[in-house]
Design an enzyme around this catalytic site. Structure first.
Site, PDB file in Angstrom:
ATOM      1  N   SER A 201       0.828  -1.215   0.000  1.00  0.00           N
ATOM      2  CA  SER A 201       0.000   0.000   0.000  1.00  0.00           C
ATOM      3  C   SER A 201       0.853   1.252   0.000  1.00  0.00           C
ATOM      4  O   SER A 201       2.045   1.210   0.296  1.00  0.00           O
ATOM      5  CB  SER A 201      -0.969   0.002   1.188  1.00  0.00           C
ATOM      6  OG  SER A 201      -0.271   0.026   2.401  1.00  0.00           O
ATOM      7  N   GLY A 202       0.191   2.386  -0.304  1.00  0.00           N
ATOM      8  CA  GLY A 202       0.904   3.641  -0.479  1.00  0.00           C
ATOM      9  C   GLY A 202       1.459   4.246   0.797  1.00  0.00           C
ATOM     10  O   GLY A 202       2.551   4.798   0.813  1.00  0.00           O
ATOM     11  N   HIS A 203       0.698   4.104   1.900  1.00  0.00           N
ATOM     12  CA  HIS A 203       1.056   4.927   3.063  1.00  0.00           C
ATOM     13  C   HIS A 203       2.255   4.417   3.845  1.00  0.00           C
ATOM     14  O   HIS A 203       2.685   5.057   4.796  1.00  0.00           O
ATOM     15  CB  HIS A 203      -0.169   5.142   3.967  1.00  0.00           C
ATOM     16  CG  HIS A 203      -0.594   3.965   4.783  1.00  0.00           C
ATOM     17  ND1 HIS A 203      -0.393   3.895   6.144  1.00  0.00           N
ATOM     18  CD2 HIS A 203      -1.225   2.818   4.443  1.00  0.00           C
ATOM     19  CE1 HIS A 203      -0.902   2.765   6.601  1.00  0.00           C
ATOM     20  NE2 HIS A 203      -1.410   2.095   5.596  1.00  0.00           N
ATOM     21  N   THR A 239     -15.246   3.417  -8.905  1.00  0.00           N
ATOM     22  CA  THR A 239     -14.587   4.520  -9.628  1.00  0.00           C
ATOM     23  C   THR A 239     -13.177   4.708  -9.093  1.00  0.00           C
ATOM     24  O   THR A 239     -12.963   4.765  -7.877  1.00  0.00           O
ATOM     25  CB  THR A 239     -15.415   5.813  -9.459  1.00  0.00           C
ATOM     26  OG1 THR A 239     -16.720   5.542  -9.951  1.00  0.00           O
ATOM     27  CG2 THR A 239     -14.797   6.972 -10.224  1.00  0.00           C
ATOM     28  N   CYS A 326      -2.391  -1.751  14.941  1.00  0.00           N
ATOM     29  CA  CYS A 326      -3.742  -2.271  15.023  1.00  0.00           C
ATOM     30  C   CYS A 326      -4.014  -2.909  16.378  1.00  0.00           C
ATOM     31  O   CYS A 326      -5.136  -2.990  16.813  1.00  0.00           O
ATOM     32  CB  CYS A 326      -3.970  -3.314  13.935  1.00  0.00           C
ATOM     33  SG  CYS A 326      -3.332  -2.819  12.361  1.00  0.00           S
TER      34      CYS A 326
END
Ligand code: PMP
Length: 394
Positions: A201-203, A239, A326
């Site tokens: 993922s990006g973060h 989208t 988490c």
């Protein structure tokens, strides 16, 4: 503030912010629309896909799916493969995966799959003998993480995937590379050529939250996880988040350039590790003596509470973690350290520092100055410390 919790999330790089901005302002059009204005966003997605494909070692752009996060990529990989192959019900994973794999595997069990959770040794290394023995004729999927988010221990995913394919080429191999992406080279055409599915993922690599990717090797039998529109070739409806997709690609490009130029993170991490180990007695490095991500340092400070360490660090303006973000907030010890059989006193006093390419030498020196005092003060008021410090170690 000194931010050393980069395995939880990273600062978005300024170039990344700049790259996504047009798609949040002037070029907001739906990339699927028919008019001219939509061509820009559609083209931006195609270009981003090409960049991510290149980041993954020059894979085919149509092997890259954009998702909302690594959790989604992991869900899509595991449930998607299960749905496409209902005849085979055995899944192999490890006891130290991130919850976005572990909990999915437990859910898969509730849906009738048989899941083998392979253990690790005291260093956090995978029990490869147990892994090889557990592969069965009906094994459908192996899901093994690349770099561990808590300890940084790196599993030999390239070798494990090769073993799997030599045992049975029909077994699908997935790896959660969320922590290794941007820190270790991911070459799916070379060393990782036996990997079929890869999530990240990006973060975690100076991109924004809310975007991820799933590499799906051509020919892999997988059903879509999100059904609806025709986006992503019908494999992930919804989208497209154009700005974030563009940002993810920019983050990958910057990470690639950083890995090629220098690797200052590992020097800073090693300096921090050495200095703290010299200054603090009764402290160990969780995952020492094995391959680790260059940015991660997980320390076991005997006889004190990880949460108390974090409060004291926070008061001194230092952000760290006592486990995965988490699970922190609960006092339940980390499932990763439990699987490594770390003694109770050490497990509860574990703290994780995770660096990024934005971490400076001055920040590391400040931590070296402050951290030993915090440990000493907490030990002075710890009911366990006096007894432990005078007992023979073992
Ligand atoms: N896998 C690993 C190894 C992680 O460290 C994380 C994030 N802590 C995830 C998956 C989930 O990532 P995301 O927040 O993008 O869903």
């Amino acid at each position: 503030m000194i931010y050393l919790d980069n395995n939880a999330t990273t600062a978005v790089a300024p170039e990344v912010v700049a790259s996504m901005q047009p798609y949040l302002t002037t070029a907001y059009f739906n990339p699927s629309s028919a008019y001219e204005a939509s061509r820009g966003p559609a083209h931006a997605i195609a270009s981003a896909r090409g960049k991510v494909a290149s980041f993954l070692g020059g894979v085919r752009p149509d092997e890259v799916l954009f998702t909302g996060c690594a959790t989604e990529s992991n869900n899509a990989a595991i449930f998607g493969v299960m749905r496409a192959n209902p005849g085979r019900r055995h899944i192999v994973t490890t006891a130290v995966e991130h919850p976005s794999v572990l909990e999915v595997c437990k859910e898969a069990e509730r849906e009738g799959a048989r899941v083998s959770f392979i253990g690790v040794n005291h260093k956090g290394e995978l029990d490869v003998d147990a892994f090889v023995k557990v592969l069965q004729p009906d094994t459908l999927l192996v899901s093994i993480m690349h770099g561990n988010n808590e300890t940084g221990v790196v599993f030999p995913v390239a070798d494990l995937a090769r073993i799997v394919k030599e045992t049975n080429p029909d077994i699908i191999f997935h790896t959660d590379a969320t922590q290794s992406a941007g820190k270790l080279r991911l070459d799916l055409n070379d060393q990782l050529s036996c990997v079929d599915l890869l999530s990240f993922s990006g973060h975690k690599l100076h991109g924004p939250k809310g975007v991820g990717a799933l590499f799906v090797r051509r020919g892999t039998r997988i059903r879509p996880f999100m059904c609806g529109g025709h986006q992503e070739g019908g494999r992930r409806a919804g989208t497209e988040n154009v700005g974030h997709i563009v940002a993810l690609a920019e983050a990958c490009k910057l990470a690639e350039a950083y890995m090629e130029s220098e690797n200052a993170i590992v020097c800073l991490r090693d300096h921090l590790e050495k200095a703290l180990c010299e200054r603090i007695p009764w402290m160990e490095v969780n995952g020492a003596g094995t391959d680790r991500l260059p940015n991660t340092l997980n320390l076991a400070c005997h006889c004190i509470e990880g949460e108390s360490i974090l409060y004291q660090l926070d008061a001194a303006g230092i952000c760290a973690s006592s486990g995965s973000a988490c699970t922190s907030g609960s006092l339940e010890p980390s499932h990763v350290l439990k699987a490594m059989d770390i003694p109770f006193m050490a497990m509860h006093g574990s703290v994780r520092f995770s660096l990024s390419r934005f971490t400076t030498a001055e920040e590391i020196d400040t931590v070296i100055e402050i951290f030993p005092g915090i440990v000493e003060r907490l030990r002075r008021i710890s009911p366990y410390w006096d007894t432990a410090a005078h007992a023979p170690r073992g």
